[in-house]
Design an enzyme around this catalytic site. Structure first.
Site, short mmCIF file in Angstrom:
data_model
loop_
_atom_site.label_atom_id
_atom_site.label_comp_id
_atom_site.label_asym_id
_atom_site.label_seq_id
_atom_site.Cartn_x
_atom_site.Cartn_y
_atom_site.Cartn_z
N SER A 82 7.89 41.95 59.01
CA SER A 82 7.13 43.12 59.45
C SER A 82 5.88 43.22 58.58
O SER A 82 5.78 42.54 57.54
CB SER A 82 8.01 44.36 59.25
N TYR A 85 13.52 50.38 54.98
CA TYR A 85 13.06 49.38 55.96
C TYR A 85 12.19 48.34 55.28
O TYR A 85 12.36 47.13 55.47
CB TYR A 85 12.29 50.10 57.07
P1 NDP Z 1 13.88 47.24 69.76
O1 NDP Z 1 14.52 48.50 69.33
O2 NDP Z 1 13.25 47.15 71.10
O3 NDP Z 1 14.89 46.02 69.61
C1 NDP Z 1 15.85 45.95 68.60
C2 NDP Z 1 16.89 44.94 69.06
O4 NDP Z 1 17.85 44.75 68.03
C3 NDP Z 1 17.63 45.41 70.28
O5 NDP Z 1 17.77 44.30 71.14
C4 NDP Z 1 18.99 45.83 69.73
O6 NDP Z 1 19.99 45.65 70.73
C5 NDP Z 1 19.15 44.88 68.57
N1 NDP Z 1 20.05 45.34 67.51
C6 NDP Z 1 19.85 46.37 66.64
N2 NDP Z 1 20.90 46.49 65.83
C7 NDP Z 1 21.79 45.51 66.18
C8 NDP Z 1 23.08 45.13 65.71
N3 NDP Z 1 23.68 45.77 64.70
N4 NDP Z 1 23.69 44.08 66.32
C9 NDP Z 1 23.09 43.44 67.33
N5 NDP Z 1 21.89 43.75 67.82
C10 NDP Z 1 21.24 44.79 67.25
O7 NDP Z 1 12.79 46.95 68.62
P2 NDP Z 1 11.73 45.79 68.38
O8 NDP Z 1 11.78 44.81 69.46
O9 NDP Z 1 10.47 46.46 68.05
O10 NDP Z 1 12.30 45.16 67.03
C11 NDP Z 1 12.78 43.84 66.92
C12 NDP Z 1 12.58 43.36 65.49
O11 NDP Z 1 11.18 43.36 65.21
C13 NDP Z 1 13.20 44.27 64.44
O12 NDP Z 1 13.72 43.47 63.39
C14 NDP Z 1 12.03 45.10 63.94
O13 NDP Z 1 12.23 45.56 62.63
C15 NDP Z 1 10.93 44.06 64.01
N6 NDP Z 1 9.58 44.58 64.02
C16 NDP Z 1 9.11 45.39 65.01
C17 NDP Z 1 7.80 45.82 65.00
C18 NDP Z 1 7.21 46.66 66.06
O14 NDP Z 1 6.06 47.13 65.90
N7 NDP Z 1 7.90 46.92 67.17
C19 NDP Z 1 6.89 45.44 63.91
C20 NDP Z 1 7.48 44.59 62.92
C21 NDP Z 1 8.77 44.19 62.99
P3 NDP Z 1 21.24 46.68 70.93
O15 NDP Z 1 20.67 48.05 70.84
O16 NDP Z 1 21.79 46.30 72.26
O17 NDP Z 1 22.17 46.35 69.82
#
Ligand code: NDP
Length: 254
Positions: A144, A157
């Site tokens: 991130s 985070y």
């Molecule tokens: P979303 O909330 O859209 O996606 C998060 C994903 O992680 C979902 O598919 C969720 O699926 C899954 N997830 C969360 N916890 C678990 C768990 N315990 N087990 C399995 N799956 C899990 O967010 P983003 O797409 O934005 O985030 C994806 C990654 O990118 C993260 O690591 C985030 O920190 C990182 N990121 C995002 C940024 C942004 O601006 N959006 C910037 C920088 C980094 P489900 O709920 O079905 O479990």
């Protein structure tokens, strides 16, 4: 182009049922990889799988909570059972809680560490023997801007995302002998479910992101696909231990 061709490769994307994970999954599938997407929410898994399948991807979705070691092991086992191998692991699953550091409980701190950092460690270790068996592999972790910077609302985070980069460097050094390359992608501000919440919770965030991003826009999940394909393919065989910002210039601007 052959260098970027993922035909015959099998990729596992944690959190591949939405947001950045699904954007990356789409990119890997378009380059020819077969796919396993994993998340906890069965309905989101189903919807993402339907979308990928409609686009022609060979994919399965597996329900898994990657904070649980048994789920990580089962995920890799299911991948190998279905597709015979595992070449590419994308440690993307993650979440956040936004508030001042002094208001976090220990349970919240531990929960974020488990979801964002321990999960990546567990999945990497689960994948390692299969990558060795395949003769090599690619591990891509999603960091991130908080891997580089801090924010008043992001102490745990940011700790997890700094940890992702440092852990990935260590995996890169440990497993280079096995022909495994491990790198991080550092997304800028990307429009997903995660950041819909941020825009509501952090005053003026939308405008701050626009002002701080030389590209002048929020990213979209598809913006991450190209770098992920590069890091998943032979094009990056001598690239390991790096952390590549995909941020429209956010981290380049003082
Ligand atoms: P979303 O909330 O859209 O996606 C998060 C994903 O992680 C979902 O598919 C969720 O699926 C899954 N997830 C969360 N916890 C678990 C768990 N315990 N087990 C399995 N799956 C899990 O967010 P983003 O797409 O934005 O985030 C994806 C990654 O990118 C993260 O690591 C985030 O920190 C990182 N990121 C995002 C940024 C942004 O601006 N959006 C910037 C920088 C980094 P489900 O709920 O079905 O479990």
């Amino acid at each position: 182009m052959e260098l970027f061709n993922l035909a015959g490769r099998v990729a596992l994307v944690t959190g591949g049922n939405g947001g950045i994970g699904l954007g990356i999954a789409r990119g890997l599938a378009a380059a020819g990889a077969r796919l396993v997407i994993a998340g906890r929410n069965a309905a989101k898994n189903r919807a993402a799988l339907d979308a990928l399948s409609a686009e022609g991807a060979a994919a399965i979705a597996v329900e898994a909570d990657v904070t649980q070691e048994a789920d990580c092991l089962a995920l890799v086992a299911r991948t190998v059972e279905r597709f015979g191998r595992l070449d590419i692991l994308v440690n993307n699953a993650g979440t956040t809680i936004r508030k001042p550091p002094e208001t976090f409980t220990l349970a919240e701190w531990n929960g974020l560490l488990a979801a964002n950092l321990t999960s990546a460690f567990l999945c990497s270790n689960a994948a390692y023997p299969e990558m060795v068996r395949a003769g090599g592999g690619k591990i891509i972790a999603i960091g991130s801007m908080m891997s580089l910077f801090g924010a008043p609302f992001a102490a745990p985070y940011a700790a997890t995302k700094g940890g992702i980069v440092q852990m990935t460097k260590s995996l890169a050094t440990a497993w280079a002998k096995d022909n495994i390359q491990a790198n991080s992608i550092l997304p800028g501000w990307i429009d997903t479910d995660l950041t819909v919440g941020a825009r509501q919770q952090v005053d003026g965030l939308h405008e701050k992101v626009l002002a701080g991003t030389p590209a002048g826009r929020w990213g979209v999940p598809a913006d991450l696909a190209g770098t992920a394909v590069f890091l998943a393919s032979a094009a990056s065989d001598f690239v390991t231990g790096t952390a590549i910002p995909v941020d429209g210039g956010f981290s380049a601007q003082a």
